[in-house]
Design a protein around this motif. Sequence first.
Motif, mmCIF file in Angstrom:
data_model
loop_
_atom_site.group_PDB
_atom_site.id
_atom_site.type_symbol
_atom_site.label_atom_id
_atom_site.label_comp_id
_atom_site.label_asym_id
_atom_site.label_seq_id
_atom_site.Cartn_x
_atom_site.Cartn_y
_atom_site.Cartn_z
ATOM 1 N N LEU A 40 5.710 15.578 5.641
ATOM 2 C CA LEU A 40 5.532 14.275 4.990
ATOM 3 C C LEU A 40 5.243 13.169 6.001
ATOM 4 N N CYS A 41 5.870 13.255 7.162
ATOM 5 C CA CYS A 41 5.624 12.250 8.206
ATOM 6 C C CYS A 41 4.191 12.347 8.739
ATOM 7 N N VAL A 42 3.715 13.577 8.894
ATOM 8 C CA VAL A 42 2.331 13.779 9.355
ATOM 9 C C VAL A 42 1.359 13.220 8.312
ATOM 10 N N GLU A 43 1.645 13.506 7.039
ATOM 11 C CA GLU A 43 0.783 13.010 5.962
ATOM 12 C C GLU A 43 0.778 11.487 5.931
ATOM 13 N N ALA A 44 1.949 10.905 6.174
ATOM 14 C CA ALA A 44 2.046 9.434 6.192
ATOM 15 C C ALA A 44 1.252 8.852 7.353
ATOM 16 N N GLN A 45 1.341 9.493 8.504
ATOM 17 C CA GLN A 45 0.602 9.020 9.684
ATOM 18 C C GLN A 45 -0.906 9.085 9.441
ATOM 19 N N GLU A 46 -1.364 10.164 8.793
ATOM 20 C CA GLU A 46 -2.793 10.296 8.479
ATOM 21 C C GLU A 46 -3.259 9.162 7.569
ATOM 22 N N CYS A 47 -2.433 8.823 6.581
ATOM 23 C CA CYS A 47 -2.775 7.713 5.666
ATOM 24 C C CYS A 47 -2.898 6.403 6.434
ATOM 25 N N MET A 48 -1.994 6.202 7.380
ATOM 26 C CA MET A 48 -1.989 4.955 8.146
ATOM 27 C C MET A 48 -3.204 4.877 9.072
ATOM 28 N N VAL A 49 -3.538 5.983 9.698
ATOM 29 C CA VAL A 49 -4.680 6.012 10.618
ATOM 30 C C VAL A 49 -5.986 5.792 9.873
ATOM 31 N N MET A 50 -6.078 6.363 8.665
ATOM 32 C CA MET A 50 -7.316 6.276 7.886
ATOM 33 C C MET A 50 -7.319 5.084 6.914
ATOM 34 N N ASN A 51 -6.300 4.213 7.026
ATOM 35 C CA ASN A 51 -6.198 3.030 6.155
ATOM 36 C C ASN A 51 -6.168 3.379 4.669
ATOM 37 N N ARG A 52 -5.533 4.512 4.370
ATOM 38 C CA ARG A 52 -5.389 4.911 2.961
ATOM 39 C C ARG A 52 -4.047 4.385 2.451
ATOM 40 N N TRP A 53 -3.998 3.066 2.276
ATOM 41 C CA TRP A 53 -2.725 2.405 1.961
ATOM 42 C C TRP A 53 -2.245 2.716 0.550
ATOM 43 N N LEU A 54 -3.157 2.923 -0.368
ATOM 44 C CA LEU A 54 -2.760 3.273 -1.731
ATOM 45 C C LEU A 54 -2.096 4.647 -1.756
ATOM 46 N N ASP A 55 -2.683 5.592 -1.003
ATOM 47 C CA ASP A 55 -2.096 6.944 -0.911
ATOM 48 C C ASP A 55 -0.727 6.892 -0.242
ATOM 49 N N LEU A 56 -0.591 6.037 0.777
ATOM 50 C CA LEU A 56 0.688 5.902 1.468
ATOM 51 C C LEU A 56 1.751 5.335 0.528
ATOM 52 N N THR A 57 1.352 4.378 -0.274
ATOM 53 C CA THR A 57 2.286 3.801 -1.250
ATOM 54 C C THR A 57 2.786 4.876 -2.207
ATOM 55 N N SER A 58 1.866 5.686 -2.703
ATOM 56 C CA SER A 58 2.222 6.770 -3.621
ATOM 57 C C SER A 58 3.162 7.762 -2.954
ATOM 58 N N LEU A 59 2.866 8.087 -1.706
ATOM 59 C CA LEU A 59 3.693 9.030 -0.951
ATOM 60 C C LEU A 59 5.116 8.499 -0.765
#
Length: 412
Positions: A40-59
Amino acid sequence: MTTIVPTSEEDPALSVVRFTSELSWSDAGPEVVEQQVSRLCVEAQECMVMNRWLDLTSLMLTSADIVFSNSKVSEKDLECIFTVICNLVTTSRSPDEELEMAKLICAKIIQQPSDKPALRLRILFNLYNLLDNAYCRFYVFMKTLNLAISGKVTEHVIPSFKKIDSFLKEWNLEVQDQRELFLSVANALKDSKSSAKDSFKFLTKYLATFSDEDTYKMGEAKEEAVRTIIEFVKAPDMFQCDLLDMPAVGQLEKDAKYALVYQLLKIFLTQRLDAYLEFQAANSALLKSYGLVHEDCIAKMRLMSLVDLASHESGRIPYALIKDILRIDDDEVELWVVKALTAKLIDCKMDQLNQVVLVSSCTERVFGKQQWQALSTKLRTWRGNIESVINTIQANKITEDGSQAVQGMMIR
């Protein structure tokens, strides 16, 4: 608005993901916990790097239910966790994305309104203050209102109703959204005895949004029109309203189900006690079904009838007439006049020697086209009288000045 202060090198969002995922998988054993937290932390980091803030919020919201229900997590920690999550809306790249993020957060917060409702409201208030887009703010405000009503904590949102007018200017809402807002505010106020007048005010604002052109939508206002009428009739301290001029109320006049309710309103606003007593004799069951108390209605109609007398009896009302119209004893006449004075319905003096009430002014039960025309006539009359006085003064001054001039010539 809550401010995030970093206390470690790790990004606050990543810290929240780590903390909530550890709680979520705590019963699965150390190896599983480590594996899932890492994933989950890796997935969160990927969202942050790729500016996928909506996906990060959902996560980050995935484990929110567990966080709320976990007794090991204090309310302070819960508020901190959601402060970090809410702060993600400031990273949105468009109003649409901001709205979608706000919708995700709101959906999670309002799921169980009876569980820590005050805390959930604080979270939504914080989210509201972080938003830039006007419609997003309106959306969150409405969710906050509905949560307060469902969670029975409306006392936390009622103070904000004083700012509704400024909110309306800021949000620039369409008519349908205005209706939703006014009705929700009225619902939030209806159970508060001290806010009965405010509830009535917002119900009338809601009804006022319907015009004759809204024929196909007017039907949705029927129930609220009836509710507003009943609130007016029940209120012991409300004696004036413009409901009869509203199309949303007018539609009830010929409605098979609600015509009698409209007739009741018309009696209270345009007729006297005898009309109410006749109506009550034929429709006592109807009045009881709406929670109306006959004795309270009589008391209000007596005051309404006294106001009607004050506006139609040329400023002089005989005690005997008041006794007959209000159906009271001789020794009660002055008592009811005092009640009308106390309620500021009339301004008058009682001539006990001549047994008459001398009225100088009174409140109008309705203030529609007829009343505006009467006021316009009075203003024109007053203006004419003032002009006449001014002309008389000027004429007298010219005469006086001429006389003084003649006297001066004679002295020489």
